[in-house]
Design an enzyme around this catalytic site. Sequence first.
Site, PDB file in Angstrom:
ATOM      1  N   TRP A   1       0.840  -1.210   0.000  1.00 24.58           N
ATOM      2  CA  TRP A   1       0.000   0.000   0.000  1.00 24.58           C
ATOM      3  C   TRP A   1       0.871   1.255   0.000  1.00 24.58           C
ATOM      4  O   TRP A   1       0.687   2.167  -0.821  1.00 24.58           O
ATOM      5  CB  TRP A   1      -0.882  -0.038   1.250  1.00 24.58           C
ATOM      6  CG  TRP A   1      -1.923   1.011   1.369  1.00 24.58           C
ATOM      7  CD1 TRP A   1      -2.412   1.823   0.367  1.00 24.58           C
ATOM      8  CD2 TRP A   1      -2.619   1.371   2.561  1.00 24.58           C
ATOM      9  NE1 TRP A   1      -3.371   2.658   0.877  1.00 24.58           N
ATOM     10  CE2 TRP A   1      -3.516   2.391   2.216  1.00 24.58           C
ATOM     11  CE3 TRP A   1      -2.581   0.917   3.879  1.00 24.58           C
ATOM     12  CZ2 TRP A   1      -4.369   2.978   3.156  1.00 24.58           C
ATOM     13  CZ3 TRP A   1      -3.424   1.498   4.815  1.00 24.58           C
ATOM     14  CH2 TRP A   1      -4.314   2.512   4.457  1.00 24.58           C
TER      15      TRP A   1
ATOM     16  N   HIS B   1      13.235  -4.280   3.626  1.00 23.64           N
ATOM     17  CA  HIS B   1      12.684  -4.880   4.848  1.00 23.64           C
ATOM     18  C   HIS B   1      13.745  -4.927   5.953  1.00 23.64           C
ATOM     19  O   HIS B   1      13.484  -5.460   7.033  1.00 23.64           O
ATOM     20  CB  HIS B   1      12.226  -6.321   4.581  1.00 23.64           C
ATOM     21  CG  HIS B   1      10.869  -6.424   3.923  1.00 23.64           C
ATOM     22  ND1 HIS B   1       9.775  -5.711   4.354  1.00 23.64           N
ATOM     23  CD2 HIS B   1      10.440  -7.183   2.880  1.00 23.64           C
ATOM     24  CE1 HIS B   1       8.735  -6.025   3.593  1.00 23.64           C
ATOM     25  NE2 HIS B   1       9.107  -6.900   2.696  1.00 23.64           N
TER      26      HIS B   1
ATOM     27  N   SER C   1      -1.570 -11.773   9.132  1.00 19.08           N
ATOM     28  CA  SER C   1      -1.243 -11.548   7.734  1.00 19.08           C
ATOM     29  C   SER C   1      -0.005 -12.365   7.327  1.00 19.08           C
ATOM     30  O   SER C   1       0.029 -12.977   6.256  1.00 19.08           O
ATOM     31  CB  SER C   1      -0.986 -10.051   7.522  1.00 19.08           C
ATOM     32  OG  SER C   1      -0.803  -9.763   6.173  1.00 19.08           O
TER      33      SER C   1
ATOM     34  N   ARG D   1      -5.091  -9.356   0.701  1.00 20.66           N
ATOM     35  CA  ARG D   1      -5.912 -10.389   1.325  1.00 20.66           C
ATOM     36  C   ARG D   1      -7.211  -9.743   1.818  1.00 20.66           C
ATOM     37  O   ARG D   1      -8.208  -9.763   1.125  1.00 20.66           O
ATOM     38  CB  ARG D   1      -5.124 -11.073   2.461  1.00 20.66           C
ATOM     39  CG  ARG D   1      -5.737 -12.374   2.976  1.00 20.66           C
ATOM     40  CD  ARG D   1      -4.912 -12.948   4.108  1.00 20.66           C
ATOM     41  NE  ARG D   1      -4.866 -12.062   5.247  1.00 20.66           N
ATOM     42  CZ  ARG D   1      -5.704 -12.100   6.279  1.00 20.66           C
ATOM     43  NH1 ARG D   1      -6.650 -13.010   6.321  1.00 20.66           N
ATOM     44  NH2 ARG D   1      -5.594 -11.236   7.282  1.00 20.66           N
TER      45      ARG D   1
ATOM     46  N   GLY E   1      -7.016  -6.537   4.024  1.00 23.16           N
ATOM     47  CA  GLY E   1      -6.735  -5.099   4.122  1.00 23.16           C
ATOM     48  C   GLY E   1      -7.539  -4.408   5.204  1.00 23.16           C
ATOM     49  O   GLY E   1      -8.032  -3.299   5.005  1.00 23.16           O
TER      50      GLY E   1
HETATM   51  P1  A3P Z   1      -3.958  -8.600   5.343  1.00 23.76           P
HETATM   52  O1  A3P Z   1      -3.228  -9.891   5.145  1.00 23.76           O
HETATM   53  O2  A3P Z   1      -4.295  -8.357   6.786  1.00 23.76           O
HETATM   54  O3  A3P Z   1      -5.137  -8.434   4.466  1.00 23.76           O
HETATM   55  P2  A3P Z   1       2.653  -6.132   2.902  1.00 23.76           P
HETATM   56  O4  A3P Z   1       2.332  -5.311   1.726  1.00 23.76           O
HETATM   57  O5  A3P Z   1       3.639  -5.484   3.829  1.00 23.76           O
HETATM   58  O6  A3P Z   1       3.039  -7.505   2.516  1.00 23.76           O
HETATM   59  O7  A3P Z   1       1.334  -6.231   3.792  1.00 23.76           O
HETATM   60  C1  A3P Z   1       0.248  -6.964   3.308  1.00 23.76           C
HETATM   61  C2  A3P Z   1      -0.996  -6.503   4.029  1.00 23.76           C
HETATM   62  O8  A3P Z   1      -1.404  -5.224   3.531  1.00 23.76           O
HETATM   63  C3  A3P Z   1      -2.148  -7.458   3.757  1.00 23.76           C
HETATM   64  O9  A3P Z   1      -2.943  -7.421   4.941  1.00 23.76           O
HETATM   65  C4  A3P Z   1      -2.830  -6.780   2.583  1.00 23.76           C
HETATM   66  O10 A3P Z   1      -4.159  -7.188   2.385  1.00 23.76           O
HETATM   67  C5  A3P Z   1      -2.737  -5.343   3.000  1.00 23.76           C
HETATM   68  N1  A3P Z   1      -2.895  -4.395   1.877  1.00 23.76           N
HETATM   69  C6  A3P Z   1      -2.407  -4.507   0.625  1.00 23.76           C
HETATM   70  N2  A3P Z   1      -2.788  -3.437  -0.104  1.00 23.76           N
HETATM   71  C7  A3P Z   1      -3.514  -2.643   0.707  1.00 23.76           C
HETATM   72  C8  A3P Z   1      -4.205  -1.392   0.515  1.00 23.76           C
HETATM   73  N3  A3P Z   1      -4.199  -0.764  -0.647  1.00 23.76           N
HETATM   74  N4  A3P Z   1      -4.861  -0.883   1.584  1.00 23.76           N
HETATM   75  C9  A3P Z   1      -4.875  -1.503   2.771  1.00 23.76           C
HETATM   76  N5  A3P Z   1      -4.261  -2.683   3.002  1.00 23.76           N
HETATM   77  C10 A3P Z   1      -3.576  -3.244   1.987  1.00 23.76           C
END
Ligand code: A3P
Length: 320
Positions: A67, A126, A156, A282, A284
């Site tokens: 995000w 990271h 997550s 997933r 979000g």
């Molecule tokens: P969830 O698994 O709780 O849904 P990263 O990008 O660091 O790998 O983190 C992934 C998490 O960010 C996932 O959470 C994903 O769904 C969520 N995510 C990805 N895009 C997003 C967005 N545009 N807004 C909010 N959450 C987002």
Amino acid sequence: MQATLNICLNMSMALARENPYGIELVEHDGFFYQPRSLKDVMNMKTQFKARKDDVFVCSGMKTGTTWLKAIVASIMSESKSHVLKEKGVHDLVYNIERSYISRSMPNANTSTIIAEMPSPRLLSTHLPYSALPPQITSLGCRMIYIARNPKDTFVSHWKYLPALQAVFNTETTAPVSKEVFFDSFCNGASLFGPFVDHVLSFWNPSRRQSNILFLTYEDMKADSLSHVKKISDFLGQSSLTEEDIRYIDSQCSFQSLSTLDVNKNGKTTYKNANVNNRSFYRKGEVGDWKNHFTPEMSSRINLVVENKFQEAGLFLKYEL
Ligand code: A3P
């Protein structure tokens, strides 16, 4: 003697089966890494040439990296979000450790691409603050860190383990028990963890240094528009209009990003494995942990993180 050896061997096989990543992580300077990549990460630390105007998206695992990358890439791109339709977010914003890890792999020329990118470059990592290539900190490059509450981060990360196992090329992609991974997570043995130390490694310097913007997933979910504005101000993008900011915010919403064709059907290449872009999207949401946590899990994680965060003056939200 032989009996003791057999018991030890059996125990280590049992541990291997219960290893959530399918591989043993290795610890270096207090943080956990994928063993095969540690040497490359160390090489990268000495070889990476930072530029003063580089911008870094920094994060632990599963805290909202995708995000944040989408927002920052849109802010820094003249096409303001149209770029998001062309490439998966992780091919749009390169991760510096991945570029070195992948050097002899399919996306082999990533580190060359990074070296040849025009300024200002947008990159991601990271790595914890203490493990960053020293030029990044000595030049005072701008860094935007995204933290997320440990309970949602845990869920997550746990749900993402099958994708990670594919990246690591483990022999099995068997589902990992929540309890086994929870134990590792609480003990600090998660990728780029311990979770608490990773967050504090950026939180502490961010309180003294204006080149680090520290954000939380929960605050961004509560008011994403003001955060897009905050990030754009931090990056000095004064040419963006209020309308641009609104547009970027809406294009980077979970609903919008997760339904783009490139994110529904595209893939990102890691080493010699592909990850479906849809696995980065997933639910979000804030608070999904309530669907997965027992009261005991909740108390244990509170014990692990809350004292340390409170001492450091950091308060993360668990619901909105
Ligand atoms: P969830 O698994 O709780 O849904 P990263 O990008 O660091 O790998 O983190 C992934 C998490 O960010 C996932 O959470 C994903 O769904 C969520 N995510 C990805 N895009 C997003 C967005 N545009 N807004 C909010 N959450 C987002």
